[in-house]
Design a protein around this motif. Structure first.
Motif, short mmCIF file in Angstrom:
data_model
loop_
_atom_site.label_atom_id
_atom_site.label_comp_id
_atom_site.label_asym_id
_atom_site.label_seq_id
_atom_site.Cartn_x
_atom_site.Cartn_y
_atom_site.Cartn_z
N ILE A 14 -0.70 -2.60 -1.58
CA ILE A 14 0.56 -1.85 -1.63
C ILE A 14 1.31 -2.04 -2.94
O ILE A 14 2.28 -1.34 -3.22
CB ILE A 14 1.42 -2.28 -0.43
CG1 ILE A 14 2.32 -1.14 0.03
CG2 ILE A 14 2.22 -3.52 -0.73
CD1 ILE A 14 2.93 -1.38 1.38
N ALA A 43 0.06 9.66 2.92
CA ALA A 43 0.37 10.59 4.01
C ALA A 43 1.72 11.26 3.81
O ALA A 43 1.91 12.43 4.20
CB ALA A 43 0.34 9.86 5.36
N LEU A 81 3.48 1.41 4.29
CA LEU A 81 2.06 1.78 4.40
C LEU A 81 1.89 3.29 4.50
O LEU A 81 0.90 3.85 3.98
CB LEU A 81 1.44 1.09 5.62
CG LEU A 81 1.23 -0.42 5.51
CD1 LEU A 81 0.79 -1.00 6.85
CD2 LEU A 81 0.20 -0.75 4.43
N ALA A 82 2.82 3.96 5.16
CA ALA A 82 2.76 5.43 5.26
C ALA A 82 2.87 6.08 3.89
O ALA A 82 2.20 7.07 3.60
CB ALA A 82 3.86 5.94 6.18
N SER A 105 7.28 7.53 -2.81
CA SER A 105 6.26 7.24 -3.81
C SER A 105 6.95 7.04 -5.15
O SER A 105 8.04 7.59 -5.40
CB SER A 105 5.26 8.38 -3.89
OG SER A 105 5.91 9.56 -4.36
N LYS A 121 -7.95 -5.74 2.98
CA LYS A 121 -8.55 -5.04 1.86
C LYS A 121 -9.59 -5.93 1.20
O LYS A 121 -9.53 -7.15 1.27
CB LYS A 121 -7.49 -4.62 0.85
CG LYS A 121 -6.71 -5.77 0.19
CD LYS A 121 -5.67 -5.22 -0.75
CE LYS A 121 -4.93 -6.33 -1.48
NZ LYS A 121 -4.11 -7.12 -0.57
N SER A 155 -0.37 5.11 1.70
CA SER A 155 -1.58 5.82 2.13
C SER A 155 -1.66 7.23 1.57
O SER A 155 -2.72 7.86 1.59
CB SER A 155 -1.62 5.89 3.66
OG SER A 155 -0.65 6.80 4.15
#
Length: 396
Positions: free
Chosen positions: A9, A102, A96-97, A225, A2, A100
């Motif tokens: 994150i 997603a 990461l999923a 989340s 990044k 992101s």
């Protein structure tokens, strides 16, 4: 990587449930039964069911095995293999999923059935075409590989054999004492310093109590989340930073390789600390789980992680700095030394202890007032390791 100013994150992923199967010689279980044991605890902990899961990342298992055991149907399931760092890498991919955007809720899970392998440890396949250091590393046993670090550390920092053995034995004694407090540990047995110093030799100068046991086990984590986490529970745990680094085989082909450090550890730690905003890990971390496949692993890891100055970790070990009740408790669950090493699941099993410590639910092993808890997972061999470093905190 990044760019400057990006959050990464940090604070964007929460753990809302975890489960761990009891480690050991589980002759009555296959990998599916071990997974089920960890899965049921994680689901009860998160207070959700299989229909709530949007995706999964698994290690040591095929996607169909995960779906068969859990009742998940048709969700995307990705398999990941990264040697002994598999569990830590699984967690990273799941995090990461979520970060992101997603998915809002994913599961990461792994199971290892090491005791059915027909051997007493991890088998090195070997390659008759290799020569020199490549042959020494690739064609030898895993204990012999890590014994190279012990002998070089002893020489480089001027330890006598007896001095090094005392430090390594002290690490083993600490982890066995901690393991007694963990009902899910494979080896719940206290050992004396004399026993740990004089145990049968495995790969000089490492003896029996310097080596972890490859065992059966499984672990599972539910990631969400923060918005979803707040709806599920009050005591969720936040991910503050994750770092990963992989070697480039330099330990096998370069004469300059030091054998007194693991470069992958240093890089992964730097990346995790930067993401978490940690400047002085020794004073800012409250609790740590290190990959102590061998006691010399733990000794060198202290220094790689910035928890001790180079060459001085042994002094801090002798002073009890890393004991429960000390300034920075390490491997409060007993470490790999006592909880065992179910290879794909080990990194997740370490994170289970960090999760419990951050929640304040670790029972007799609880470290007071945990602010930041770190898990370090390491897989591979000299010069080709992968290391993951994950930093957790209580909810904001």
């Amino acid at each position: 990587m990044k760019t400057n100013g990006e959050q990464g994150i940090r604070g964007r992923v929460a753990i809302v449930g975890m489960g761990v199967a009891k480690s050991g010689e589980r002759w009555d279980c296959g990998p599916e039964e071990l997974l089920l044991e960890a899965w049921m605890e994680a689901m009860a902990d998160a207070r959700i069911g299989p229909d709530d899961i949007q995706a999964a990342f698994v290690g040591g298992l095929a996607p169909w095995q995960f779906n068969l055991v859990t009742g998940a149907r048709g969700i995307p399931v990705s398999g990941i293999e990264n040697a002994c760092a598999t569990g830590g890498d699984l967690f990273r991919n799941g995090a990461l999923a979520i970060a992101s955007g997603a998915y809002d809720l994913v599961v990461v899970a792994a199971a290892g059935k090491q005791r059915d392998a027909g051997t007493t440890g991890i088998v090195m396949a070997g390659d008759p075409s290799t020569v020199g250091m490549e042959a020494i590393v690739h064609n030898g046993s895993v204990p012999r590989n890590f014994a190279l670090y012990a002998t070089r550390y002893m020489h480089h920092y001027g330890f006598s054999y007896e001095e090094l053995r005392r430090v390594l034995a002290r690490i083993a004694v600490k982890n066995h004492r901690h393991g007694l407090l963990n009902e899910k540990a494979a080896l719940r047995k206290e050992v004396t310093l004399e026993e740990a110093m004089k145990a049968p030799m495995i790969a000089w100068p490492l003896n029996l109590y310097d080596c972890c046991a490859n065992v059966d086990g499984a672990a599972c984590a539910v990631l969400a989340s923060p918005a979803v986490a707040r709806r599920l529970r009050d005591d969720y745990v936040l991910v503050q930073g994750i770092g990963i680094a992989s070697g480039w085989r330099e330990g096998r082909i370069r004469r300059s390789y030091a054998f007194t450090m693991f470069p992958e550890n240093v890089l992964a730690a730097q990346r995790a600390y930067a993401e978490a905003g940690i400047r002085d890990p020794r004073s800012e971390l409250s609790h740590v789980e290190l990959h102590d496949a061998f006691t010399v692993n733990e000794l060198v890891d202290y220094e790689d992680m910035g928890l001790a100055p180079r060459g001085e970790a042994g002094r801090l070990v002798e002073e009890g700095y890393f004991d429960l009740g000390g300034p920075l408790p390490v491997n409060t669950d007993g470490g790999l030394k006592c909880t065992g090493h179910p290879v794909p699941a080990t990194g997740l099993k370490q994170l289970y202890e960090c999760y419990r410590q951050a929640q304040g639910t670790a029972g007799p092993r609880q470290v007071p007032n945990v602010r930041l808890s770190m898990a370090h997972s390491q897989g591979g061999l000299t010069g080709s390791f992968t290391t993951t470093v994950t930093i957790l905190s209580p909810r904001d």
